[in-house]
Design a protein around this motif. Structure first.
Motif, mmCIF file in Angstrom:
data_model
loop_
_atom_site.group_PDB
_atom_site.id
_atom_site.type_symbol
_atom_site.label_atom_id
_atom_site.label_comp_id
_atom_site.label_asym_id
_atom_site.label_seq_id
_atom_site.Cartn_x
_atom_site.Cartn_y
_atom_site.Cartn_z
ATOM 1 N N ASN A 107 38.614 36.928 34.138
ATOM 2 C CA ASN A 107 39.445 36.600 32.827
ATOM 3 C C ASN A 107 39.579 37.806 32.146
ATOM 4 O O ASN A 107 40.623 37.889 31.527
ATOM 5 N N ASP A 108 38.681 38.620 31.838
ATOM 6 C CA ASP A 108 38.647 39.707 30.891
ATOM 7 C C ASP A 108 39.401 41.002 31.535
ATOM 8 O O ASP A 108 39.493 42.032 30.939
ATOM 9 N N GLU A 109 39.854 40.887 32.839
ATOM 10 C CA GLU A 109 40.481 42.334 33.328
ATOM 11 C C GLU A 109 41.877 41.992 33.596
ATOM 12 O O GLU A 109 42.456 40.829 33.825
#
Length: 475
Positions: free
Chosen positions: A254-256
């Protein structure tokens, strides 16, 4: 749970691989899918597709293709077009005698767009006669890039600190998977490919000047997509197969982000749109349907059935599944005729890799005839592991069984929803064949209806938006 996939996710996070850049180019996103595929292959998973060799004969064949298609169907000779489709090179022979790109040709035949369609060679050849009318081949780009790399032109330089980080990652792979994977060579090769073909793609895009680019299979096309983004051209991907939470061509933390991911992806249905964490905003993931499937469902709607059990093979699990099929075929408790349908990627090698099938009198389908959908309509039940075809077979109201292997997680949602039954043994299969515990398949969730028109509408919207917001897309 797919142990290798979970280990891989933790490995790439712990090594902070997404932060590694060479001259501002994020390199992990370009080798991530191939790295995981190599790990699973070395862990015993079969080969998904047949690949051509790399010897002198292969080089000579490449040279002949380069010469031939520098004149015939050269994309650089094309005029300007509103849409550029980068299709799927593995075409399918249909009953009309033409080789179809089953993802694009149902759209093309509506004559709604001014388009040009390009494709790469499949096993160093192209299928003819092709259904696609406005078709060009990418061989001049592919083999010009290959020639440059053979001559050492545009060879990349990898800084020593990046090499050190890649070596640390290689050591982690060794520790966690007990495998030797050469990440440095993968990065060097990927960057060399980028350096040699990026200018060629940019020149092609300048020539055709499309408002929108449509691709089938985005992973492996990172450099092409980069060229589109550098020129501010929106890229749309058409779903071509199963998308699941361990498919590293689509599912990202989700954070990439993935800088070379398409701007939009058009899925078969809402199920696929919500099945993974795509590296683009959710409002750019659109459920539209699967035109080819919808067409064929109408074509084979009123054909009769027989008591037939259809095995859906694929290279990654063909070894185990084919052995099970032979056992089922030889077991008197199973009162169904057994048919084993090979994946096109297995056609050329199954006799060598599955000798038990050769020795058996089981019916093996190793060509495009009869069509897969004909086999569906002839059958009452199907067995598979992780193929898109299993989902398609459900549209034909087949009783569906999932043969348990390390890849069962691909079809796990069907088991969880009680749409399909998981089996390990012939006893399991025999019991399941005589049980009616599964729920009815809701086709609309998986394959949205009115697919062709939905895609046309979305592409027209993206075209209108892209032509007025090209600078936003470019950034």
């Amino acid at each position: 749970m797919n142990t290798e996939a979970d280990l891989f996710k933790s490995f790439e996070k712990d090594c902070d691989l997404y932060s590694i850049k060479v001259e501002q180019i994020p390199i992990w996103e370009r080798i991530r899918f191939r790295t995981f595929r190599e790990i699973t292959r070395k862990k015993g998973q079969g080969q998904a597709h047949t690949h051509h060799g790399a010897g002198i004969n292969s080089h000579l064949k490449g040279l002949s293709l380069w010469l031939k298609y520098s004149i015939y169907k050269n994309p650089y000779f094309a005029d300007e077009h509103d849409f550029l489709f980068y299709g799927h090179q593995r075409r399918k022979l249909e009953e009309d005698g033409y080789w179809w790109d089953i993802y694009c040709d149902p759209i093309h035949e509506q004559n709604e767009f001014d388009y040009i369609h390009v494709e790469s060679p499949h096993l160093m050849s192209h299928h003819n006669p092709a259904k696609t009318q406005y078709l060009r081949y990418l061989d001049p780009i592919r083999y010009t890039g290959t020639l440059q790399r053979r001559l050492g032109i545009r060879t990349p330089s990898i800084p020593t600190d990046i090499i050190s980080r890649l070596q640390e990652a290689e050591e982690e792979i060794k520790s966690r998977f007990d495998l030797d994977i050469d990440l440095i060579s993968k990065v060097r090769q990927s960057l060399h490919v980028r350096n040699t073909i990026l200018p060629l793609y940019e020149r092609l895009l300048d020539r055709i000047n499309p408002d929108v680019v449509v691709v089938v299979v985005s992973y492996g096309k990172e450099t092409f997509i980069e060229a589109c983004k550098r020129l501010g051209i929106p890229v749309v991907e058409l779903q071509h197969g199963v998308i699941y939470d361990h498919h590293f061509g689509y599912n990202y933390p989700n954070d990439e982000n993935k800088s070379t991911f398409p701007d939009y992806i058009l899925t078969f249905g809402e199920f696929w749109s919500k099945n993974v964490s795509f590296p683009i905003p959710g409002n750019r993931v659109k459920a539209v349907g699967y035109p080819y499937l919808e067409q064929r469902l109408k074509m084979y709607d009123d054909i009769g059935r027989s008591k037939q059990l259809l095995f859906i093979s694929q290279g990654t699990i063909g070894d185990k599944l084919s052995q099970f099929a032979v056992k089922v075929h030889e077991d008197d408790r199973i009162d169904h005729k057994v048919v084993y349908k090979l994946h096109p990627g297995e056609y050329e090698r199954w006799q060598k890799e599955y000798p038990w099938l050769v020795e058996s009198d089981i019916r093996v389908i190793d060509e495009s005839k009869p069509p897969l959908y004909q086999l569906f309509t002839d059958s009452t039940a199907q067995i598979g592991v992780g193929s898109t075809a299993v989902y398609e077979g459900l549209c034909f109201d087949l009783d569906t069984f999932v043969f348990e292997t390390e890849n069962t997680d691909i079809l796990q949602p069907l088991i969880d929803k009680n749409i399909a039954t998981s089996i390990k043994t012939i006893q399991d299969l025999n019991a399941a064949l005589h049980s009616k515990n599964t729920k009815k398949f809701n086709r609309e969730i998986f394959f949205k209806s009115n697919a062709t028109q939905n895609i046309i509408d979305e592409l027209k919207y993206i075209q209108d938006y892209g032509t007025t917001n090209r600078s936003i897309i470019q950034n």
